[in-house]
Design a protein around this motif. Structure first.
Motif, mmCIF file in Angstrom:
data_model
loop_
_atom_site.group_PDB
_atom_site.id
_atom_site.type_symbol
_atom_site.label_atom_id
_atom_site.label_comp_id
_atom_site.label_asym_id
_atom_site.label_seq_id
_atom_site.Cartn_x
_atom_site.Cartn_y
_atom_site.Cartn_z
ATOM 1 N N ASP A 1 -2.340 -4.379 3.733
ATOM 2 C CA ASP A 1 -0.936 -4.501 4.128
ATOM 3 C C ASP A 1 -0.792 -4.842 5.604
ATOM 4 O O ASP A 1 0.321 -4.893 6.123
ATOM 5 C CB ASP A 1 -0.176 -3.213 3.813
ATOM 6 C CG ASP A 1 -0.644 -2.044 4.649
ATOM 7 O OD1 ASP A 1 -1.774 -2.081 5.165
ATOM 8 O OD2 ASP A 1 0.134 -1.077 4.800
ATOM 9 N N THR B 1 -7.058 2.610 0.495
ATOM 10 C CA THR B 1 -6.921 1.368 1.250
ATOM 11 C C THR B 1 -7.842 0.268 0.740
ATOM 12 O O THR B 1 -9.062 0.453 0.661
ATOM 13 C CB THR B 1 -7.198 1.605 2.739
ATOM 14 O OG1 THR B 1 -6.344 2.646 3.220
ATOM 15 C CG2 THR B 1 -6.956 0.341 3.552
ATOM 16 N N LEU C 1 -7.613 4.528 -6.820
ATOM 17 C CA LEU C 1 -6.670 4.955 -5.788
ATOM 18 C C LEU C 1 -6.454 6.445 -6.021
ATOM 19 O O LEU C 1 -5.925 6.851 -7.063
ATOM 20 C CB LEU C 1 -5.360 4.178 -5.879
ATOM 21 C CG LEU C 1 -5.467 2.664 -5.643
ATOM 22 C CD1 LEU C 1 -4.107 1.999 -5.809
ATOM 23 C CD2 LEU C 1 -6.043 2.350 -4.265
ATOM 24 N N THR D 1 -0.227 4.020 4.497
ATOM 25 C CA THR D 1 -0.422 2.917 5.431
ATOM 26 C C THR D 1 -0.932 3.403 6.787
ATOM 27 O O THR D 1 -1.162 4.591 7.011
ATOM 28 C CB THR D 1 0.915 2.182 5.651
ATOM 29 O OG1 THR D 1 1.791 3.046 6.413
ATOM 30 C CG2 THR D 1 1.586 1.830 4.333
ATOM 31 N N SER E 1 0.843 -1.193 0.000
ATOM 32 C CA SER E 1 0.000 0.000 0.000
ATOM 33 C C SER E 1 0.877 1.241 0.000
ATOM 34 O O SER E 1 1.872 1.300 0.730
ATOM 35 C CB SER E 1 -0.915 0.025 1.237
ATOM 36 O OG SER E 1 -1.771 -1.091 1.258
#
Length: 591
Positions: A336, A279, A568, A241, A238
């Protein structure tokens, strides 16, 4: 005059402000609205006001972009077939917009500034008006700058005009998102300066000798050296995070224990919406199976799983049926494993269940490099590399030589890909990974949903074979945080993807990067080609795993200029965006 609903809403807000110190943790938040409900606006006439408001989570308060004072924005409840009017007023000091994600509406109501309308200027009210042609779980969000990251998003339920084939006794909306006190502009600047800036768990050579972590994820020194030579990091799952993110469920952090209720024996419909900026979440409810009944607002044949991965902008509806008066933890773990969102499903308020610890972080594999089915470096399928001697340094040298050159040599790029500094990798053997459950979910001990499990409940309307085939490459330079389609960052000079009205096209997306990309097409649904011809699932957002390829059939039946982009947020902002232009060749017949 004030209608009863407005009066009650105002009274509830005033009561919350007066008594908030007395409320339990799950009800204390910077947003108005008492758990376990979300503030709701009912159609067909809805007024929305976009403004800045304080937002509190984890004991800290920052500034968010809210709609009608809440984060997430109010749930909009509408009915299929209705003519909807939404008056949206901008109280910000900058332009804003609302995009109706997954809606089949005229392109001038789609809400993309500079493409379908000019945007909503400060102090201005824009009137959206359209007829609802569908039903299901959807959402809405800004398409202006980086406003999504600041809280500008909310859920939508469109009730069907005919009886719903999904039977349930109770329902709850579960909006998953990521929140940062750092400004979105600063996050983007940090990513441009150093692509792995927020990855605080990079693998090191020292880590090779540290046995405190999961031994199953160990790599040899030789393998780590290879990764280093390729200037890639197997922990780069990712871009942003848990180092700066708090993961939210309906605007509440994991310590606030947002709680939704059930009566034992009820069929409870949970509508999950991933409204995050960056995410991907893995969703599970320990001790409670989930039956997936709807994906991206479209009904699918029921499939029971223990977990599913929901990428950014996707939605999944599941049915759960708890038979005992126990509390259950709803876990939304970041892909992640750097943090989780958490809520509780319980028969009464104040209950809680055990919260499982974060699982060991996943590592990228050879398949994520676009090396076909080679598995992970530490435990790869030794028969999949043409007889290479994996036990010797010469085998690894061959892999890090020949195949690394194939991946990173622009001469191997397809003819439609514009090579340059923005393309640092070409996947040599991308494969269809629709039968895989998602990063890090292959060996979790329970069934995980895959794209191949999705089957449309109704036959596809258009059963024609495609008349044209199009291949689009998802490209980027991870170190420089550059993202694009076919090696071309979006600009006014980039040629759009052109389709004729009612044209039937097979589109293949090839992911040449080691990041997954949720690709969203506005104004249309894509028929995911997943082995169920005639009943392909309809999706408005498709998650393409690293180093893989995925195909969909498109009937270009909605004329106009439509955004086509990675969802994203920072990838889109960095250039992975283009326009799909649908134009009639002849005037369409009426009737």
């Amino acid at each position: 005059m004030i209608d009863r609903r407005s009066f009650l809403g105002g009274s509830a807000a005033a009561s919350l402000a007066a008594f908030s110190p007395c409320l339990p943790a799950w009800a204390r938040n910077g947003s108005r609205g008492l758990a376990p409900t979300i503030p709701t606006e009912w159609g067909p006439d809805i007024a929305l006001m976009i403004e800045n408001s304080p937002f509190t989570v984890g004991g800290r308060t920052g500034e968010a972009i809210t709609i009608n004072g809440t984060l997430p924005a109010p749930l909009l409840r509408m009915r299929e077939g209705d003519r909807i009017h939404l008056a949206v007023t901008n109280k910000l000091e900058e332009d804003t917009s609302i995009h109706w994600h997954g809606f089949l509406i005229p392109f001038d109501m789609d809400g993309v500034p500079g493409l379908s309308f000019p945007g909503i200027r400060p102090g201005q009210t824009f009137h959206y008006e359209f007829t609802l042609r569908q039903s299901g779980t959807f959402w809405y969000h800004s398409h202006s700058g980086l406003q999504e990251q600041a809280g500008h998003y909310g859920p939508v339920i469109i009730d069907p005009a005919t009886p719903d084939p999904v039977q349930y006794d109770r329902e709850h909306v579960m909006v998953l998102s990521d929140w940062a006190f750092m400004s979105p502009e600063r996050i983007f600047t940090q990513l441009k300066q150093e692509g792995g800036h927020f990855n605080r768990n990079n693998l090191t050579l020292f880590g090779l000798f540290n046995r405190d972590h999961n031994p199953a994820q160990d790599m040899s020194l030789e393998e780590r050296v290879m990764w280093k030579k390729m200037t890639m990091d197997p922990t780069d799952i990712s871009d942003v995070t848990g180092a700066i993110y708090t993961y939210l469920v309906n605007g509440h952090g994991p310590q606030e224990n947002w709680t939704v209720l059930f009566v034992p024996g009820e069929r409870v419909r949970l509508r999950f919406i991933n409204a995050s900026a960056m995410t991907v979440f893995n969703v599970r409810i320990p001790g409670l199976p989930m039956t997936v009944v709807n994906a991206d607002g479209e009904n699918v044949r029921p499939v029971t799983v223990g977990e599913f991965q929901v990428s950014v902008a996707e939605t999944y509806d599941v049915i759960v049926q708890p038979t005992h008066a126990n509390a259950y933890t709803v876990v939304a773990e970041a892909v992640d494993r750097s943090g989780m969102g958490r809520a509780t499903l319980a028969p009464r308020m104040g209950m809680a269940a055990a919260v499982p610890p974060l699982r060991p972080r996943p590592l990228l594999t050879m398949a994520d490099m676009g090396m076909g089915g080679m598995g992970s470096m530490g435990g790869m399928d030794h028969g999949s590399m043409g007889g290479m001697n994996h036990g010797s340094s010469s085998g690894m040298s061959s892999m890090s030589g020949m195949n690394r050159r194939k991946m990173r040599n622009p001469e191997n790029a397809p003819p439609d890909v514009k090579v340059g500094v923005g393309v640092d990798m070409i996947a040599p053997m991308p494969k269809d990974r629709t039968g895989e459950p998602g990063l890090g979910l292959k060996n979790v001990g329970h069934r995980v949903l895959t794209y191949r499990d999705l089957v449309s409940l109704k036959p596809n309307k258009d059963q024609r074979q495609p008349s044209r085939y199009v291949e689009i490459h998802l490209t980027g330079n991870m170190e420089r945080f550059m993202w694009s389609f076919d090696g071309q960052k979006f600009s006014s000079g980039v040629e759009p993807f052109r389709f004729a009205l009612d044209e039937r096209v097979r589109v293949t997306l090839v992911n040449d990067t080691m990041m997954q990309h949720p690709i969203h097409l506005h104004g249309h649904f894509m028929e995911l080609v997943n082995g169920h011809p005639g009943n392909y699932p309809l999706k408005h957002t498709l998650n393409i795993l690293p180093g893989s390829k995925l195909s969909f059939n498109l009937t270009a039946d909605n004329p106009g200029d439509w955004a086509f982009h990675c969802h994203l947020l920072y990838h889109m902002h960095a250039g992975m965006f283009n326009v799909v232009t649908v134009r009639p060749l002849t005037r369409r017949r009426r009737g």
